[in-house]
Design a protein around this motif. Structure first.
Motif, mmCIF file in Angstrom:
data_model
loop_
_atom_site.group_PDB
_atom_site.id
_atom_site.type_symbol
_atom_site.label_atom_id
_atom_site.label_comp_id
_atom_site.label_asym_id
_atom_site.label_seq_id
_atom_site.Cartn_x
_atom_site.Cartn_y
_atom_site.Cartn_z
ATOM 1 N N VAL A 1 7.652 23.595 -1.092
ATOM 2 C CA VAL A 1 6.628 22.765 -1.530
ATOM 3 C C VAL A 1 6.600 22.695 -3.109
ATOM 4 C CG1 VAL A 1 4.183 22.285 -1.761
ATOM 5 C CG2 VAL A 1 4.941 22.938 0.556
ATOM 6 N N PHE A 2 6.999 23.994 -3.614
ATOM 7 C CA PHE A 2 6.740 24.084 -5.173
ATOM 8 C C PHE A 2 7.950 24.345 -5.798
ATOM 9 C CE2 PHE A 2 2.508 25.176 -3.760
ATOM 10 C CZ PHE A 2 1.668 24.235 -4.441
ATOM 11 N N GLY A 3 9.126 24.163 -5.280
ATOM 12 C CA GLY A 3 10.199 24.343 -5.959
ATOM 13 C C GLY A 3 10.984 25.790 -5.438
ATOM 14 N N LYS A 4 12.344 25.802 -5.568
ATOM 15 C CA LYS A 4 13.022 27.240 -4.981
ATOM 16 C C LYS A 4 12.882 28.431 -5.941
ATOM 17 C CE LYS A 4 17.701 25.959 -6.496
ATOM 18 N NZ LYS A 4 17.390 26.170 -7.694
ATOM 19 N N ASP A 5 12.629 28.090 -7.251
ATOM 20 C CA ASP A 5 12.389 29.210 -7.924
ATOM 21 C C ASP A 5 10.882 29.860 -8.027
ATOM 22 O OD1 ASP A 5 15.115 29.095 -8.803
ATOM 23 O OD2 ASP A 5 14.657 27.641 -10.133
ATOM 24 N N THR A 6 10.034 29.178 -7.170
ATOM 25 C CA THR A 6 8.765 29.654 -7.210
ATOM 26 C C THR A 6 8.335 31.388 -6.845
ATOM 27 O OG1 THR A 6 7.949 27.705 -6.332
ATOM 28 C CG2 THR A 6 6.270 29.136 -6.295
ATOM 29 N N GLN B 1 0.075 12.282 2.342
ATOM 30 C CA GLN B 1 1.450 12.732 1.727
ATOM 31 C C GLN B 1 1.918 14.255 1.889
ATOM 32 O OE1 GLN B 1 2.897 10.986 -1.801
ATOM 33 N NE2 GLN B 1 1.742 9.211 -1.466
ATOM 34 N N ILE B 2 0.823 14.883 1.319
ATOM 35 C CA ILE B 2 1.057 16.408 1.302
ATOM 36 C C ILE B 2 1.074 17.111 2.616
ATOM 37 C CG2 ILE B 2 0.206 18.690 0.427
ATOM 38 C CD1 ILE B 2 1.393 17.331 -1.765
ATOM 39 N N MET B 3 0.168 16.373 3.452
ATOM 40 C CA MET B 3 -0.379 16.753 4.894
ATOM 41 C C MET B 3 1.157 16.508 5.648
ATOM 42 S SD MET B 3 -3.583 17.129 6.520
ATOM 43 C CE MET B 3 -4.241 15.529 7.442
ATOM 44 N N GLU B 4 1.710 15.516 5.445
ATOM 45 C CA GLU B 4 2.957 15.014 6.206
ATOM 46 C C GLU B 4 4.116 16.039 5.660
ATOM 47 O OE1 GLU B 4 3.761 10.864 6.318
ATOM 48 O OE2 GLU B 4 2.030 10.786 7.684
ATOM 49 N N PHE C 1 -2.500 31.990 9.169
ATOM 50 C CA PHE C 1 -2.531 31.508 7.657
ATOM 51 C C PHE C 1 -3.338 30.164 7.701
ATOM 52 C CE2 PHE C 1 0.349 27.959 7.702
ATOM 53 C CZ PHE C 1 1.388 28.353 8.730
ATOM 54 N N GLY C 2 -4.130 30.016 6.716
ATOM 55 C CA GLY C 2 -4.781 28.911 6.444
ATOM 56 C C GLY C 2 -4.688 28.201 4.770
ATOM 57 N N LEU C 3 -4.600 27.113 4.750
ATOM 58 C CA LEU C 3 -4.385 26.652 3.369
ATOM 59 C C LEU C 3 -5.322 25.420 3.264
ATOM 60 C CD1 LEU C 3 -2.196 24.369 3.005
ATOM 61 C CD2 LEU C 3 -0.630 26.369 3.611
ATOM 62 N N GLY C 4 -5.690 25.159 1.725
ATOM 63 C CA GLY C 4 -6.445 23.909 1.556
ATOM 64 C C GLY C 4 -5.371 22.902 1.087
ATOM 65 N N ILE C 5 -5.499 21.736 1.674
ATOM 66 C CA ILE C 5 -4.609 20.731 1.029
ATOM 67 C C ILE C 5 -4.680 20.089 -0.161
ATOM 68 C CG2 ILE C 5 -3.339 18.459 1.812
ATOM 69 C CD1 ILE C 5 -3.309 19.503 4.467
ATOM 70 N N GLU C 6 -6.089 19.858 -0.424
ATOM 71 C CA GLU C 6 -6.377 19.182 -1.749
ATOM 72 C C GLU C 6 -5.944 20.228 -2.949
ATOM 73 O OE1 GLU C 6 -8.313 19.081 0.773
ATOM 74 O OE2 GLU C 6 -8.853 17.165 1.086
ATOM 75 N N ARG C 7 -5.920 21.271 -2.675
ATOM 76 C CA ARG C 7 -5.559 22.430 -3.746
ATOM 77 C C ARG C 7 -4.034 22.267 -4.042
ATOM 78 N NH1 ARG C 7 -6.897 26.335 -7.304
ATOM 79 N NH2 ARG C 7 -5.407 28.042 -7.208
ATOM 80 N N ILE C 8 -3.278 22.032 -2.877
ATOM 81 C CA ILE C 8 -1.754 21.962 -3.031
ATOM 82 C C ILE C 8 -1.771 20.661 -3.900
ATOM 83 C CG2 ILE C 8 0.385 22.006 -2.071
ATOM 84 C CD1 ILE C 8 -0.670 24.093 -0.700
ATOM 85 N N GLY D 1 0.951 -1.196 0.042
ATOM 86 C CA GLY D 1 -0.020 0.013 -0.107
ATOM 87 C C GLY D 1 0.986 1.153 0.035
ATOM 88 N N THR D 2 0.291 2.482 -0.276
ATOM 89 C CA THR D 2 0.880 3.655 -0.103
ATOM 90 C C THR D 2 0.216 4.570 0.597
ATOM 91 O OG1 THR D 2 0.126 4.440 -2.263
ATOM 92 C CG2 THR D 2 2.210 3.480 -2.345
ATOM 93 N N LEU D 3 0.788 5.673 0.955
ATOM 94 C CA LEU D 3 -0.012 6.722 1.832
ATOM 95 C C LEU D 3 -0.973 7.402 0.954
ATOM 96 C CD1 LEU D 3 2.453 8.172 4.089
ATOM 97 C CD2 LEU D 3 0.531 6.724 4.817
ATOM 98 N N HIS D 4 -2.156 7.913 1.094
ATOM 99 C CA HIS D 4 -2.985 8.666 0.361
ATOM 100 C C HIS D 4 -2.185 9.940 0.010
ATOM 101 C CE1 HIS D 4 -6.747 11.120 -0.679
ATOM 102 N NE2 HIS D 4 -7.221 9.633 -0.890
#
Ligand code: PHE
Length: 336
Positions: A233-238, A110-113, A305-312, A103-106
């Motif tokens: 999260v998105f890379g150092k040139d973001t 994964q993003i949450m962790e 701050f607050g962010l949506g995980i699904e969106r990320i 199995g793998t993590l959902h």
């Protein structure tokens, strides 16, 4: 003698077909393969055969022996008995191994962790709060009084008049500040609920809340932390930008955008041709919120701050329908 060999084979086959337990199987083994068994007798009879018949007969007897051994072994497997040593002869070492499905993590987990561990590295502690909230924690204490138009921003599931499924993770800010004194650096991941459903909304989704309170925390701290986090999260040139916005519990408030990861800022369908993607809401904690938890707003300042995980997760994994996360289709989940 050929006739005897054939008769023994037919005899053996029909005897084997009729047995029903391991004991009978053992009897047949002794009868055919034992020291005084039928095959041994055959071997002795071979001595009297003429020299030109011997090789052919020897071969036939060996074939019969193999036949008997193989059949006894596969039959003993049927009765759950351990195969005899000879089973090594029928073990096919060229067969590929059986692959275990691991199995793998959902992807959401994964993003949450990933996000949690980035903030952990920045000295933030993880906190949790209840998913069923009172009106007070979800709204009132966050400077959203009854009849405030800001309540319209969130499509609330009411359980009772004063009880809701939390519409955001911001109530965890209140719980934490009520039980602890500053300085504070916390994040609160968890499920939130809003009555909404389409390709980019599900009635349940996940958020991560962040809160930092100390003496002389300023907007530049918020900018600094958001920069570090989003580049991780998105890379150092973001590229990142802050847009003025409104939340009742922060002032000033902002929405944070990153340059569109699909078109690198050129403009595409995902970013509605703007070149930017809205990622999170943030701002400086409103003094009214500090007052509701008995913090002195003259002494303490902070950002939230607050962010949506699904969106990320959708942006990172290039997923175009949020509902895929919750359908539990193994073909989808296996890709992560
Ligand atoms: N709770 C807000 C929302 O769900 C996000 C937010 C959190 C904004 C903290 C500012 C500060 O939309």
């Amino acid at each position: 003698m050929i006739k005897i060999i054939n008769k023994i084979r037919i005899d053996f086959d029909s005897r084997l077909d009729s047995i029903s337990d391991a004991k009978q199987l053992e009897q047949i083994r002794v009868e055919f393969l034992g020291k005084k068994g039928q095959l041994q007798e055959l071997m002795q009879g071979l001595r009297n055969a003429s020299p030109d018949e011997k090789p052919k007969l020897g071969k036939d007897i060996n074939l019969l022996k193999q036949h008997v051994e193989n059949k006894l072994n596969s039959k003993s497997a049927c009765f759950g008995a351990k195969p005899s040593k000879k089973s090594s002869e029928i073990f096919d070492t060229t067969l590929p191994g059986r692959k275990e499905l691991t199995g793998t993590l959902h992807p959401i987990t994964q993003i949450m962790e990933e996000i949690t561990s980035i903030f952990f590295g920045l000295g933030f502690q993880v906190e949790e709060g209840p998913e069923i909230e009172t009106d007070y924690y979800n709204f009132e204490a966050l400077n959203i009084p009854k009849d405030h138009p800001a309540r319209d921003m969130q499509d609330t599931f009411y359980i009772e008049d004063q009880t809701v499924l939390r519409t955001h993770t911001s109530p965890v800010q209140i719980h934490v500040m009520e039980k602890r004194e500053p300085p504070l650096r916390i994040i609160a991941p968890g499920k939130v609920y809003r009555c909404d459903s389409d390709v980019s909304h599900t009635p349940m989704f996940h958020q991560i809340e962040g809160l930092m309170v100390d003496e002389s925390i300023s907007f530049s701290h918020l900018k600094g932390i958001m920069n570090i986090f989003l580049r991780e999260v998105f890379g150092k040139d973001t590229k990142i930008r802050f847009r003025p916005s409104y939340f009742p519990f922060t002032c000033p408030s902002a929405e944070v955008d990153i340059e569109c990861v699909m078109c690198n800022g050129k403009g595409c369908r995902v970013c509605s041709q703007t070149g930017w993607l809205e990622i999170l809401g943030a701002g400086m904690v409103d003094p009214a919120v500090f007052r509701s938890v008995n913090y002195d707003p003259e002494k303490w300042t902070g950002f939230a701050f607050g962010l949506g995980i699904e969106r990320i997760a959708m942006l990172k994994f290039e997923i175009n329908d949020i509902r895929l996360f919750f359908e539990n289709d193994i073909r989808f989940l296996k890709q992560f």
